[in-house]
Write a protein that holds these residues in place. Structure first.
Motif, PDB file in Angstrom:
ATOM      1  N   THR A  60       0.843  -1.179   0.000  1.00 44.58           N
ATOM      2  CA  THR A  60       0.000   0.000   0.000  1.00 44.58           C
ATOM      3  C   THR A  60       0.885   1.237   0.000  1.00 44.58           C
ATOM      4  OG1 THR A  60      -1.673  -1.208   1.232  1.00 44.58           O
ATOM      5  CG2 THR A  60      -1.854   1.187   1.240  1.00 44.58           C
ATOM      6  N   GLY A  61       0.496   2.253  -0.723  1.00 43.68           N
ATOM      7  CA  GLY A  61       1.297   3.478  -0.794  1.00 43.68           C
ATOM      8  C   GLY A  61       2.190   3.463  -2.013  1.00 43.68           C
ATOM      9  N   HIS A  62       3.192   4.320  -2.009  1.00 45.45           N
ATOM     10  CA  HIS A  62       4.064   4.508  -3.167  1.00 45.45           C
ATOM     11  C   HIS A  62       5.286   3.609  -3.185  1.00 45.45           C
ATOM     12  CE1 HIS A  62       2.073   7.949  -5.031  1.00 45.45           C
ATOM     13  NE2 HIS A  62       1.837   8.390  -3.803  1.00 45.45           N
ATOM     14  N   GLY A  63       5.460   2.770  -2.183  1.00 42.93           N
ATOM     15  CA  GLY A  63       6.570   1.820  -2.207  1.00 42.93           C
ATOM     16  C   GLY A  63       7.800   2.227  -1.434  1.00 42.93           C
ATOM     17  N   GLU A  64       7.737   3.352  -0.707  1.00 43.21           N
ATOM     18  CA  GLU A  64       8.888   3.718   0.111  1.00 43.21           C
ATOM     19  C   GLU A  64       9.173   2.595   1.103  1.00 43.21           C
ATOM     20  OE1 GLU A  64       6.257   5.785  -0.334  1.00 43.21           O
ATOM     21  OE2 GLU A  64       7.003   7.775  -0.896  1.00 43.21           O
ATOM     22  N   PHE A 123      18.879  -2.678  -2.894  1.00 41.79           N
ATOM     23  CA  PHE A 123      18.401  -1.391  -3.401  1.00 41.79           C
ATOM     24  C   PHE A 123      17.062  -1.129  -2.717  1.00 41.79           C
ATOM     25  CE2 PHE A 123      15.768   0.931  -6.454  1.00 41.79           C
ATOM     26  CZ  PHE A 123      16.615   1.867  -7.004  1.00 41.79           C
ATOM     27  N   THR A 124      16.998  -0.090  -1.878  1.00 43.16           N
ATOM     28  CA  THR A 124      15.784   0.212  -1.117  1.00 43.16           C
ATOM     29  C   THR A 124      15.219   1.556  -1.572  1.00 43.16           C
ATOM     30  OG1 THR A 124      16.660  -0.993   0.789  1.00 43.16           O
ATOM     31  CG2 THR A 124      14.817   0.506   1.204  1.00 43.16           C
ATOM     32  N   ILE A 125      13.938   1.567  -1.877  1.00 42.30           N
ATOM     33  CA  ILE A 125      13.262   2.790  -2.313  1.00 42.30           C
ATOM     34  C   ILE A 125      13.045   3.690  -1.097  1.00 42.30           C
ATOM     35  CG2 ILE A 125      11.158   3.755  -3.357  1.00 42.30           C
ATOM     36  CD1 ILE A 125      10.795   0.894  -4.668  1.00 42.30           C
ATOM     37  N   ARG A 126      13.535   4.930  -1.163  1.00 44.23           N
ATOM     38  CA  ARG A 126      13.358   5.896  -0.072  1.00 44.23           C
ATOM     39  C   ARG A 126      12.346   6.984  -0.412  1.00 44.23           C
ATOM     40  NH1 ARG A 126      14.245   2.837   3.816  1.00 44.23           N
ATOM     41  NH2 ARG A 126      16.375   2.091   4.043  1.00 44.23           N
ATOM     42  N   SER A 127      12.267   7.412  -1.674  1.00 42.62           N
ATOM     43  CA  SER A 127      11.232   8.365  -2.104  1.00 42.62           C
ATOM     44  C   SER A 127      10.971   8.146  -3.588  1.00 42.62           C
ATOM     45  CB  SER A 127      11.636   9.817  -1.816  1.00 42.62           C
ATOM     46  OG  SER A 127      12.705  10.211  -2.642  1.00 42.62           O
ATOM     47  N   VAL A 128       9.835   8.646  -4.061  1.00 39.52           N
ATOM     48  CA  VAL A 128       9.442   8.403  -5.444  1.00 39.52           C
ATOM     49  C   VAL A 128       8.961   9.681  -6.123  1.00 39.52           C
ATOM     50  CG1 VAL A 128       8.752   6.027  -4.897  1.00 39.52           C
ATOM     51  CG2 VAL A 128       7.024   7.838  -4.926  1.00 39.52           C
ATOM     52  N   ASP A 150       1.665   2.504  -7.410  1.00 34.16           N
ATOM     53  CA  ASP A 150       2.683   1.465  -7.545  1.00 34.16           C
ATOM     54  C   ASP A 150       3.967   2.021  -8.144  1.00 34.16           C
ATOM     55  OD1 ASP A 150       0.589  -0.356  -6.872  1.00 34.16           O
ATOM     56  OD2 ASP A 150      -0.004  -0.396  -8.977  1.00 34.16           O
ATOM     57  N   THR A 151       5.111   1.606  -7.582  1.00 28.92           N
ATOM     58  CA  THR A 151       6.402   2.002  -8.121  1.00 28.92           C
ATOM     59  C   THR A 151       6.970   0.844  -8.937  1.00 28.92           C
ATOM     60  OG1 THR A 151       6.813   3.544  -6.326  1.00 28.92           O
ATOM     61  CG2 THR A 151       8.744   2.753  -7.520  1.00 28.92           C
ATOM     62  N   ALA A 152       7.470   1.172 -10.133  1.00 28.03           N
ATOM     63  CA  ALA A 152       7.952   0.158 -11.071  1.00 28.03           C
ATOM     64  C   ALA A 152       9.419   0.394 -11.418  1.00 28.03           C
ATOM     65  CB  ALA A 152       7.116   0.191 -12.342  1.00 28.03           C
ATOM     66  N   ILE A 153      10.124  -0.719 -11.668  1.00 25.29           N
ATOM     67  CA  ILE A 153      11.478  -0.691 -12.218  1.00 25.29           C
ATOM     68  C   ILE A 153      11.486  -1.717 -13.356  1.00 25.29           C
ATOM     69  CG2 ILE A 153      13.926  -1.122 -11.802  1.00 25.29           C
ATOM     70  CD1 ILE A 153      13.435  -0.347  -8.872  1.00 25.29           C
TER      71      ILE A 153
END
Length: 174
Positions: A71-75, A149-154, A162-165
């Motif tokens: 849930t959220g942006h993936g931070e 690799f940890t997502i801290r902000s988007v 959803d955050t994608a790579i």
């Protein structure tokens, strides 16, 4: 369209002792590709006939991506590449966001700031551009058996949280 190819890593003959043990997260999802293990902290449920597993990070297909599933942006969500032995890591290559098409690139969130952690204990914060294409982050010469690799902000997507790579490579000297 295909993502740029990156030299494939060959598994090391025998894993060596790492300085830091890799923390395994409850519910992580892992895929082994080319002798390396890719693990992610969460995965978006399949939708529209597509899956979003970690193996998508190294398939050179711009129509696929790893998409985190929290849930959220993936931070706070992360991916780990286990290198199957000690390697000299020289760079990280990322195709930030969902490269399937321009609409989906803008619709989904993309990584802005991330934290890189190496099994040797080195940690650093990196910033990714909010742009399609391959981004290369020089990390010097890091002796490591895994990289996190940890997502801290988007950069927030204009439709989905959803955050994608699309692609993620660990470049090594050996």
């Amino acid at each position: 369209p295909k993502a740029p190819s990156v030299a494939r890593l060959k598994p090391a003959a025998a894993p060596q002792q790492e300085m830091l043990q890799r923390t395994r997260l409850d519910g992580e999802t892992c895929d082994t590709v080319g002798g390396l293990r890719y693990c992610v902290s969460s995965v978006l449920e399949p939708q529209y006939g597509f899956t979003y597993r970690p193996k998508n990070l190294v398939d050179t297909d711009l129509k696929t991506a790893w998409v985190e599933g929290k849930t959220g942006h993936g931070e706070g969500e992360s991916l780990v590449v286990e290198l199957n032995g000690q390697r000299t890591v020289t760079a990280i290559q990322v195709m930030n966001g969902y490269h399937k098409n321009e609409r989906l690139f803008l619709a989904n969130s993309r990584v802005h700031l991330a934290e890189l952690q190496f099994s040797n204990g080195d940690m650093r914060q990196i910033s990714l551009a909010d742009a399609p294409g391959l981004q290369t982050i020089d990390v010097g010469r890091q002796e490591a058996t895994w990289v996190r690799f940890t997502i801290r902000s988007v950069y927030a997507g204009d439709k989905y949280k959803d955050t994608a790579i699309t692609e993620f490579r660990v470049v090594t000297a050996n």
